[in-house]
Design an enzyme around this catalytic site. Structure first.
Site, PDB file in Angstrom:
ATOM      1  CE1 TYR A 275      -3.991   2.315   0.152  1.00  0.00           C
ATOM      2  CE2 TYR A 275      -2.269   3.017   2.306  1.00  0.00           C
ATOM      3  CZ  TYR A 275      -3.495   3.346   1.325  1.00  0.00           C
ATOM      4  OH  TYR A 275      -4.383   4.281   1.164  1.00  0.00           O
TER       5      TYR A 275
ATOM      6  CG  ASP B 157       5.635   3.812   0.914  1.00  0.00           C
ATOM      7  OD1 ASP B 157       5.747   4.485   1.700  1.00  0.00           O
ATOM      8  OD2 ASP B 157       4.752   3.447   0.660  1.00  0.00           O
TER       9      ASP B 157
ATOM     10  CE  LYS C 251       1.062   5.092   8.446  1.00  0.00           C
ATOM     11  NZ  LYS C 251       0.642   4.424   6.828  1.00  0.00           N
TER      12      LYS C 251
END
Ligand SMILES: *Cc1c(COP(=O)(O)O)cnc(C)c1O
Length: 434
Positions: A144, A239, A267
């Protein structure tokens, strides 16, 4: 356990907001039941609208590495807010967070802040395409990278295919440039490069596939991708939105000695406020406007409150061994879960790296999950749903889906971990007998 307030709030929310939530997994669809509406958090704990307390292993899906409402972070936000919340002009805080990240992650020379991980990945790919003057990208099924159109694509089966969109609303023409292949299968990546030697701009990959549960990369998989990128003139994008400052203080790339061209972050670097970033080698980053021609902008990008929260989080994290302690607790939690499952004969695949963990209940004892197809095939999602609710009843808040990772913070204690392991033992015993 009383849940009447959450039930009422959820009922109301469903009239106001699609599905009652502002991000799908929050709705508990894959485990059933009513999502808990959260009132407050402190350290390792959250309290819901009915006053129930939970040990939290979701931590806002990763960002809160110091736990909820850490004093340093709350103070930094309050002090900054008192001076104004946004200017649309540069601030010293952006330099400070940029320096902290650049010093922590060796592959990064320059960084551009955005407002989410989605934006980070979307912009990283635009940059890779601008830099290489090529269109195609490779991603892996089950990885994702946010909800940008071109990234909402995955293979239907274990075979490398041309991209078809996962969601209505994504044009086939957008997805057509996305080549999707199998995580942990380097040969398939090589084949895609051989078939498209001059048209692949970038490969984007999660260093741990932690949005399909928790799948570790096989030893030479990530470096192998980077080698193929070098050979064919493509950009290697790691990522690290989730793994950054979680797997190790320098990210997964520090843990496994990787040197990506571009890194996506999010995050943890926002300390619980909306932040993302893409970052990397100077000669590539210099293509970003206004240094270069690749356009990317944001009204609230580099927002002072978000920068202040990120700076306070990283400074506190780098001070005095907090990371190592949280890492030890994470390993202790996983060991305890594995022992509990073994003692009861429950097939479990479980791992942790740094302060992240994940576990799958397996349908059969000899199954091994190593990619998206095997995750979907072997994960015992019904058992997970029951376990999730049994744990919730016992005051432990896990991800409301089998296909998500878990997180610890520096606020968690060995007591919390022991309580969690006992709850797991009790929950599993209960499940097996009912
Ligand atoms: C969470 C996540 C994203 C998306 O970040 P948002 O802030 O939710 O847009 C992208 N990549 C990875 C690996 C993630 O875990």
């Amino acid at each position: 356990m009383k849940t009447v307030q959450s039930e009422n709030l959820f009922q109301k929310a469903q009239h106001l907001i699609p599905g009652g939530v502002n991000s799908p997994v929050r709705a508990f669809r894959s485990v059933g039941g009513t999502p808990r509406f959260i009132e407050r958090g402190k350290g390792a704990y959250i309290w819901d609208a009915d006053g129930n307390r939970y040990i939290d292993y979701v931590l806002s899906w990763g960002p809160l590495i110091l736990g909820h409402a850490h004093e340093a972070v709350v103070e930094a936000i309050a002090e900054t807010a008192a001076k104004g919340t946004s200017y649309g002009a540069p601030t010293r805080l952006e330099n400070d967070l940029a320096e902290l990240v650049i010093q922590a992650v060796p592959s990064i020379d320059m960084i551009r802040f955005v407002n989410s991980g989605t934006e980070a990945c979307m912009s990283a790919l635009r940059l890779a395409r601008a830099y290489t003057e090529r269109d195609k990208i490779i991603k892996f099924a089950g990885c994702y990278h946010g909800h940008a159109d071109m990234l909402l694509v995955q293979a239907g089966s274990g075979v490398a295919t041309l991209g078809l969109p996962d969601s209505p609303g994504v044009p086939n023409s957008t997805a057509a440039h996305t080549l999707t292949t199998v995580y942990n299968d380097l040969d398939q990546v090589r084949e895609l490069f051989e078939q498209n030697p001059d048209s692949i701009a970038a490969v984007i990959v999660e260093p741990i596939a932690a949005n399909m549960g928790f799948v570790l990369p096989q030893p030479s998989f990530l470096q192998g991708i980077h080698d193929l990128c070098k050979q064919y003139g493509a950009v290697f994008i790691l990522d690290e939105v989730m793994t950054g400052f979680r797997v190790a203080p320098g990210g997964a790339q520090a843990e496994w000695n990787l040197d990506p061209d571009i890194t996506c972050l999010g995050k943890v670097i926002g300390g619980g406020l909306p932040v993302g970033a893409y970052a990397g080698k100077r000669h590539i980053m210099q293509h970003v406007a206004p240094a270069g021609m690749m356009y990317q902008a944001g009204t609230l990008s580099g927002n002072p409150l978000a920068m202040a929260a990120g700076i306070a989080t990283l400074r506190t994290l780098f001070d005095g061994g907090l990371f190592d302690d949280a890492k030890k607790l994470t390993a202790a939690l996983i060991n305890g879960l594995v022992e509990a499952a073994q003692s009861l004969g429950v097939p479990l695949q479980a791992d942790s790296v740094g302060t992240m963990f994940g576990f799958y209940f397996l349908k059969t004892a000899d199954a091994v999950i190593h990619d998206y197809a095997s995750a979907k095939q072997h994960a015992h999602t019904e058992r997970y749903a029951k376990f999730f609710h049994a744990m919730l009843e016992r005051g432990v808040y896990l991800a409301p889906s089998q296909f998500e990772a878990g997180f610890l913070s520096s606020a968690h204690t060995m007591d919390d971990v022991q309580t969690t392991i006992s709850a797991a033992q009790d929950s599993l015993t209960h499940l097996l007998s009912s």
